[in-house]
Design an enzyme around this catalytic site. Structure first.
Site, mmCIF file in Angstrom:
data_model
loop_
_atom_site.group_PDB
_atom_site.id
_atom_site.type_symbol
_atom_site.label_atom_id
_atom_site.label_comp_id
_atom_site.label_asym_id
_atom_site.label_seq_id
_atom_site.Cartn_x
_atom_site.Cartn_y
_atom_site.Cartn_z
ATOM 1 N N ARG A 1 -2.621 27.198 13.643
ATOM 2 C CA ARG A 1 -3.820 27.048 12.807
ATOM 3 C C ARG A 1 -3.514 26.865 11.313
ATOM 4 N NH1 ARG A 1 -5.920 31.020 15.576
ATOM 5 N NH2 ARG A 1 -7.550 30.240 16.915
ATOM 6 N N ILE A 2 -2.622 27.721 10.789
ATOM 7 C CA ILE A 2 -2.400 27.700 9.334
ATOM 8 C C ILE A 2 -1.652 26.436 8.916
ATOM 9 C CG2 ILE A 2 -1.210 28.862 7.431
ATOM 10 C CD1 ILE A 2 -1.932 31.536 8.878
ATOM 11 N N ASP B 1 7.525 22.669 16.782
ATOM 12 C CA ASP B 1 6.861 23.788 17.464
ATOM 13 C C ASP B 1 7.099 23.632 18.956
ATOM 14 O OD1 ASP B 1 5.098 25.561 18.738
ATOM 15 O OD2 ASP B 1 3.826 25.618 16.950
ATOM 16 N N ARG C 1 6.509 35.452 8.672
ATOM 17 C CA ARG C 1 7.106 36.767 8.799
ATOM 18 C C ARG C 1 8.533 36.709 8.271
ATOM 19 N NH1 ARG C 1 2.706 38.216 8.930
ATOM 20 N NH2 ARG C 1 1.626 39.485 10.489
ATOM 21 N N ASP D 1 6.642 34.897 0.660
ATOM 22 C CA ASP D 1 5.555 35.884 0.598
ATOM 23 C C ASP D 1 5.845 37.055 1.522
ATOM 24 O OD1 ASP D 1 2.957 36.839 -0.167
ATOM 25 O OD2 ASP D 1 2.215 36.226 1.807
ATOM 26 N N GLU E 1 9.816 45.242 4.221
ATOM 27 C CA GLU E 1 8.780 45.263 3.169
ATOM 28 C C GLU E 1 8.435 46.704 2.827
ATOM 29 O OE1 GLU E 1 5.582 42.789 4.604
ATOM 30 O OE2 GLU E 1 6.788 40.986 4.451
ATOM 31 N N HIS F 1 3.584 39.799 0.269
ATOM 32 C CA HIS F 1 2.843 39.606 1.525
ATOM 33 C C HIS F 1 1.332 39.584 1.266
ATOM 34 C CE1 HIS F 1 2.885 40.414 6.148
ATOM 35 N NE2 HIS F 1 1.861 39.647 5.810
ATOM 36 N N LEU F 2 0.949 38.638 0.397
ATOM 37 C CA LEU F 2 -0.478 38.620 0.068
ATOM 38 C C LEU F 2 -1.170 37.338 0.504
ATOM 39 C CD1 LEU F 2 -0.109 36.767 -2.569
ATOM 40 C CD2 LEU F 2 -0.087 38.902 -3.825
ATOM 41 N N ALA G 1 -2.945 36.688 3.036
ATOM 42 C CA ALA G 1 -4.321 36.918 3.513
ATOM 43 C C ALA G 1 -5.153 37.680 2.493
ATOM 44 C CB ALA G 1 -4.277 37.721 4.827
#
Ligand code: MLT
Length: 315
Positions: A151-152, A171, A229, A253, A258, A276-277, A279
C-alpha cells in the site's frame, strides 16, 4: 451480572480514540502512562490495544489469561507474537490503511532532502555560514526502486508521477504491479535504482535483506531510504558504504534497535535520521485511533452476540 469486558490501552494513542472506546460496551483502562502497571491490568484484560512500545510476547500473553483480542494501532505486527496469540485463540487486528498517506509523504520528503543534499546547507545556514555550493541534484529523471510493493510504496509511486520519476519494484509476493511501476528481481533493482526505498514488512526471512552484499550492488552515488522496519537494513553496512563514498546518502526513520543509541549511521553527515515517525501526523494518528476502536467495537459486538442466548434481542 458479569462485569463488562476490560480493554487495556497499553501505549499512547489518539485521545479521541480513548473517548470513543469509553463510550463502548466495555470498561477501559488507559495504562499508557504507567507501563510498569500493565501486568496488573492484564490479569483481567479481555482486549489489549498497543502501538509500537509494548512488545506483545508469549510471556506478556501468559499474564493475560482472559485475553481475546490484541489490537494494534498501526500497520506492522512485528511487535506482536501473532503465532503465540493464535495458538491461544486470541484474535490479532491492525489498522492497515491508517498511515499510508503519512508515510508516503515522509518518504517523498526524504527523497527531496537527500537528492538536493539539503542537510549540510541547513546546518551551515543555522551556524551563520552562507555556503551556496552544494552537491544537490534534481529528483526529476531519477529511478526509484521500491523494496516491497504494498500500500505505502504504491501511494509513493502514485505521488511521484508528477515529479517525472520512473519507478521499479521488487516484491516476491507481487506478480503484476497493475500500474506504471515495472517489477524487477532484487539484484536488478539494486543495480538500476538511484534511490532504493524500503517498504517491506519485516519477517523472520528478510532480516538484513539490505546487507553489505546487497548494498554493494547498488549504483555508486545512490541513496537508501528506509521507512519500514530497521532490521531490514544492516546499519553497519550502510555506514561503511557512506564512509567509502559508495552511497551518497541515506534517510532512516526506523532502526534495528529503537532508540538507536549506538547505531554507526548516526554520526554520518549524509544520514537523515528520524525517530520512527512515519505514521506520526495528527491525521495518521487520528485515523489509527478511529480504525483501532472500530476493530475493538466490532470484536466486542461479535463476542456479545456469541454470548447471548438464542433469541436474545429479538422483539
Ligand atoms: C506502523 O506499523 O504502522 C507504524 O510503525 C506505526 C507507528 O508508528 O506506531
Amino acid at each position: 451480572m458479569a462485569p463488562a469486558p476490560l480493554v487495556v490501552v497499553a501505549d499512547p494513542i489518539d485521545p479521541t480514540a480513548i473517548e470513543a472506546l469509553r463510550a463502548g460496551p466495555c470498561r477501559v483502562v488507559d495504562a499508557s502512562g504507567a507501563p510498569a502497571e500493565l501486568g496488573r491490568h492484564l490479569a483481567e484484560a479481555w482486549g489489549l490495544v498497543v502501538r509500537s512500545r509494548t512488545k506483545v510476547t508469549a510471556e506478556l500473553l501468559a499474564q493475560a489469561p482472559q485475553l481475546s483480542l490484541v489490537a494494534r494501532a498501526g500497520v506492522g505486527l512485528d511487535n506482536v507474537d501473532v503465532a503465540a496469540a493464535r495458538a491461544r485463540g486470541i484474535r490479532v487486528v491492525n489498522t492497515p490503511q491508517s498511515a499510508t498517506v503519512s508515510v508516503a509523504e515522509l518518504t517523498i520528503a526524504f527523497y527531496l532532502l537527500l537528492v538536493r543534499d539539503l542537510l549540510p546547507s541547513i546546518g551551515a545556514t543555522r551556524a551563520g555560514r552562507w555556503e551556496r555550493s552544494t552537491r544537490g541534484h534534481e529528483l526529476a529523471g531519477r529511478t526509484v526502486g521500491f523494496v516491497g510493493y504494498g500500500r505505502i510504496a504504491r501511494e509513493v509511486a502514485r505521488r511521484l508521477g508528477p515529479f517525472g520519476v520512473r519507478t521499479i519494484a521488487y516484491d516476491p509476493y507481487v506478480k503484476e504491479s497493475g500500474d506504471a511501476t515495472e517489477l524487477r528481481e532484487l539484484d536488478a533493482l539494486l543495480a538500476e535504482a538511484d534511490i532504493v526505498s524500503v517498504h517491506a514488512a519485516l519477517t523472520p526471512e528478510n532480516r538484513h535483506l539490505l546487507d553489505a552484499r546487497a548494498i554493494a550492488r547498488m549504483r555508486p552515488g545512490a541513496y537508501l531510504v528506509n521507512v519500514a522496519r530497521g532490521a531490514l537494513v544492516d546499519e553497519a553496512a550502510v555506514a561503511e558504504a557512506l564512509r567509502s563514498g559508495h552511497l551518497a546518502g541515506a534517510a532512516l526513520d526506523v532502526f534495528e534497535h529503537e532508540p538507536p543509541t549506538d547505531s554507526p549511521v548516526l554520526a554520518d553527515p549524509h544520514v537523515v535520521p528520524t525517530p520512527h515517525l512515519g505514521a506520526s501526523t495528527e491525521e495518521g494518528q487520528r485515523r489509527a485511533g478511529r480504525d483501532v476502536v472500530a476493530e475493538v467495537l466490532r470484536a466486542l459486538g461479535e463476542g456479545a452476540a456469541a454470548r447471548a442466548p438464542a433469541g436474545a434481542g429479538v422483539p
